[in-house]
Write an enzyme that holds these catalytic residues in place. Structure first.
Site, PDB file in Angstrom:
ATOM      1  CG  ASP A  61      -1.989   0.948   1.259  1.00 41.25           C
ATOM      2  OD1 ASP A  61      -1.842   2.020   0.626  1.00 41.25           O
ATOM      3  OD2 ASP A  61      -3.027   0.663   1.885  1.00 41.25           O
ATOM      4  CB  ALA A  85      -5.166   7.070  -8.139  1.00 39.47           C
ATOM      5  CD  GLU A  86      -9.666   2.889  -4.849  1.00 36.70           C
ATOM      6  OE1 GLU A  86     -10.538   2.700  -5.727  1.00 36.70           O
ATOM      7  OE2 GLU A  86      -9.089   1.962  -4.268  1.00 36.70           O
ATOM      8  CB  THR A 134      -7.258  13.455 -13.921  1.00 35.26           C
ATOM      9  OG1 THR A 134      -8.443  13.726 -14.654  1.00 35.26           O
ATOM     10  CG2 THR A 134      -7.506  13.908 -12.492  1.00 35.26           C
ATOM     11  CG  ASP A 135      -9.116  16.077 -18.375  1.00 35.86           C
ATOM     12  OD1 ASP A 135      -9.498  15.209 -17.545  1.00 35.86           O
ATOM     13  OD2 ASP A 135      -9.545  16.119 -19.556  1.00 35.86           O
ATOM     14  CD  GLU A 136     -12.353  13.086 -14.453  1.00 34.70           C
ATOM     15  OE1 GLU A 136     -13.089  13.081 -13.462  1.00 34.70           O
ATOM     16  OE2 GLU A 136     -12.210  12.114 -15.214  1.00 34.70           O
ATOM     17  CE1 TYR A 159      -9.414   9.841  -9.995  1.00 31.78           C
ATOM     18  CE2 TYR A 159     -10.538  11.243 -11.586  1.00 31.78           C
ATOM     19  CZ  TYR A 159      -9.451  10.466 -11.232  1.00 31.78           C
ATOM     20  OH  TYR A 159      -8.395  10.322 -12.110  1.00 31.78           O
ATOM     21  CB  ALA A 161     -12.170  17.030  -4.485  1.00 32.01           C
ATOM     22  CB  SER A 162      -9.104  12.614  -3.878  1.00 26.45           C
ATOM     23  OG  SER A 162      -9.253  11.882  -5.081  1.00 26.45           O
ATOM     24  CE  LYS A 163      -4.985  11.709  -9.795  1.00 27.86           C
ATOM     25  NZ  LYS A 163      -3.946  10.633  -9.645  1.00 27.86           N
ATOM     26  CB  VAL A 215     -26.338   6.559 -22.507  1.00 31.35           C
ATOM     27  CG1 VAL A 215     -25.955   8.001 -22.790  1.00 31.35           C
ATOM     28  CG2 VAL A 215     -25.681   5.615 -23.516  1.00 31.35           C
ATOM     29  CE1 TYR A 216     -23.968   5.817 -15.896  1.00 36.88           C
ATOM     30  CE2 TYR A 216     -22.216   7.372 -15.398  1.00 36.88           C
ATOM     31  CZ  TYR A 216     -22.745   6.103 -15.314  1.00 36.88           C
ATOM     32  OH  TYR A 216     -22.052   5.133 -14.633  1.00 36.88           O
ATOM     33  NE  ARG A 292     -20.035   9.691 -13.301  1.00 38.50           N
ATOM     34  CZ  ARG A 292     -18.950   9.518 -14.053  1.00 38.50           C
ATOM     35  NH1 ARG A 292     -18.282  10.574 -14.511  1.00 38.50           N
ATOM     36  NH2 ARG A 292     -18.529   8.313 -14.378  1.00 38.50           N
TER      37      ARG A 292
END
Ligand code: NAD
Ligand code: TYD
Length: 361
Positions: A61, A85-86, A134-136, A159, A161-163, A215-216, A292
Site C-alpha cells: 500500500d 489511485a482510486e 487528470t484534467d478533471e 475523485y 477533489a482528491s486528485k 448512457v447517463y 451521474r
C-alpha cells in the site's frame, strides 16, 4: 541513461501499459512496481513481462510509510512515476473514503519518503518525482474553451477533489523542499487492460453480452479521448525532458459526446461479430439512465505546451486507437471474464439498481 523507477499502481490500466513500454523501449531502466492489487489491479496485466530481470513486483500500500521508506532505501529509487489511485468517479460518489486515503494520503506518504531519502541536490542528480494526474482537476467546461496549465483548479467530484489535493501537495513539496517534481494532467484514456467499469470497456463488455448500455443523462457530455500508449509516451517525454516544477497537459484533441462513442462501439461490434442473437443491431441496447450526480459536462485539453516545449504529439488517431482497442477486447475474452468476478457483478447491479429508465433524453 540508467534509472531505477518506483512505479506505483503498475498493475492498473495505464500503469501496466507504461511498465510494458519501459521494459520494451528503455533497456537501462529498472522498474519496481508497488501495487496493492485492489479490484482494479491485476497481475495478469503484466504476465508476459513479469520474469524480466529489470522488473520487480512488490505487493503493498502506498499509504504504508515504513514499506515505502524501505523500498526507497533498498532499491535506491531515483525516479518515481506515481499512478496508484482510486480512479473511478462513480465509485468516488458512492464511497469516497478510499479516494481520500489513497489519492491524498498515499501521495503524501510517497512525497515524504522521497524528501527524506533523496539528497539535497536531487534535481541536479537527475532524480524526478512524476505525479500522474487528470484534467478533471480543472472542473467542467461550457460548450467552448480548453483547459490549459494555467486554468484555475475547480474539482467537482470526490475523485477530482482528491486528485487536485494531491497535485497541490506535490507542488508544495517542490516549492518548500525543492523536491524535483513534475505533474501531468491528462484527458480520458482508452485502450487495452482498462477495467470494464469505465465507459468504453463497459460498453464493449455489455454490448458483447447483449446487456443494456447505460448512457447517463442525455448522452451529450463530452470527453477528450487519448489512446493509452500516447499517454505513456508523453509521460516518458516529460520524465526525460520536462522542466522541474512544471505541469504539462496531455490530450489528443479528440472531443466526442458519450452517445457518439456508444453508437460507434455498437456499430463496430455489429460489423466485427455480427448483430445480436435476436437479429437486432446493438444500438437497440442503448438505455438512457439517471444522470451521474454532479456530472461534469465537458472536458477538453489544450496540449500546446507539451507540443511546443517537448515536441510530443499523439501517434494514434482516434479511428486507429479505437479499432485496436475493440480488437484487443475481442481477442482477450479470458482477461475480461477474469476481471469480472462476483464482487464486480454485485457492485454493478447495486450501482444500476433503480437507475434504468430515468434518463432525460
Ligand atoms: P486504475 O484504477 O486502472 O489502476 C489503479 C492501480 O492503482 C491499480 O493497479 C490498483 O491496484 C493500484 N492501487 C490503488 N490503490 C493503491 C494503494 N493504496 N497502494 C498501491 N496501489 C494502489 O487506474 P488508471 O486508469 O490506470 O489510472 C492511473 C492514474 O492515472 C491515476 O492516478 C488516475 O488518476 C490517472 N489518470 C487516469 C486517466 C484515465 O482515463 N484512466 C486519465 C488521466 C489520469
Ligand atoms: P468514465 O469512463 O467513468 O470516465 P470519467 O467520468 O472519468 O470521464 O465516464 C466517461 C463518460 O461516460 C462520463 O461522462 C460518464 C459517462 N458514462 C456513461 O454514460 N455510462 C456509463 O456506464 C459510464 C461508466 C460512464
Amino acid at each position: 541513461m540508467e534509472k531505477t523507477l518506483l512505479v506505483t499502481g503498475g498493475c492498473g490500466f495505464i500503469g501496466a501499459n507504461f511498465v510494458r513500454l519501459l521494459l520494451a523501449d528503455r533497456p537501462g531502466w529498472r522498474v519496481i512496481n508497488l501495487d496493492k492489487l485492489t479490484y482494479a489491479g491485476n497481475l495478469d496485466n503484466l504476465r508476459e513481462v513479469a520474469d524480466s530481470p529489470r522488473y520487480t513486483f512488490v505487493r503493498g500500500d502506498i499509504c504504508d510509510p515504513s514499506l515505502v521508506a524501505e523500498l526507497f532505501a533498498r532499491e535506491r529509487i531515483d525516479t518515481v512515476v506515481h499512478f496508484a489511485a482510486e480512479s473511478h468517479v462513480d465509485r468516488s460518489i458512492d464511497d469516497p473514503d478510499a479516494f481520500i486515503r489513497t489519492n491524498i494520503h498515499g501521495t503524501f506518504t510517497l512525497l515524504e519518503a522521497a524528501r527524506r531519502s533523496w539528497p539535497a541536490d536531487a534535481a541536479a542528480a537527475g532524480h524526478r518525482f512524476l505525479h500522474v494526474s487528470t484534467d478533471e482537476v480543472f472542473g467542467s467546461l461550457g460548450p467552448t474553451g480548453l483547459f490549459s496549465e494555467t486554468t484555475p483548479y475547480d474539482p467537482r467530484s470526490p475523485y477530482s477533489a482528491s486528485k487536485a489535493s494531491s497535485d497541490h501537495l506535490v507542488r508544495a513539496y517542490c516549492h518548500t523542499y525543492g523536491l524535483p517534481v513534475l505533474i501531468t494532467n491528462c484527458s480520458n484514456n482508452y485502450g487495452p487492460y482498462q477495467f470494464p467499469e469505465k465507459l468504453i470497456p463497459l460498453m464493449l463488455n455489455n454490448g458483447l453480452h447483449g446487456r443494456p448500455l447505460p448512457v447517463y443523462g442525455d448522452g451529450g457530455n463530452v470527453r477528450d479521448w487519448l489512446y493509452v500508449e500516447d499517454h505513456c509516451e508523453a509521460i516518458v517525454r516529460v520524465l526525460t525532458d520536462g522542466r522541474v516544477g512544471e505541469s504539462y497537459n496531455i490530450g489528443g484533441h479528440n472531443e466526442k459526446r458519450n452517445l457518439e462513442i456508444v453508437e460507434l462501439l455498437c456499430d463496430m461490434l455489429d460489423r466485427k461479430v455480427g448483430p445480436l442473437a435476436s437479429g437486432q443491431p446493438r444500438r437497440s441496447l442503448i438505455t438512457f439512465v439517471r444522470d451521474r450526480l454532479g456530472h461534469d459536462r465537458r472536458y477538453a485539453i489544450d496540449a500546446g505546451k507539451i507540443e511546443r516545449e517537448l515536441g510530443w504529439t499523439p501517434r494514434w488517431t482516434f479511428e486507429q486507437g479505437i479499432e485496436r482497442t475493440v480488437d484487443w477486447y475481442l481477442a482477450n475474452g479470458t482477461w475480461l471474464a477474469g476481471v469480472l468476478d462476483g464482487s464486480y457483478q454485485k457492485y454493478y447491479e447495486k450501482m444500476y439498481a433503480g437507475r434504468t429508465g430515468e434518463g432525460g433524453k
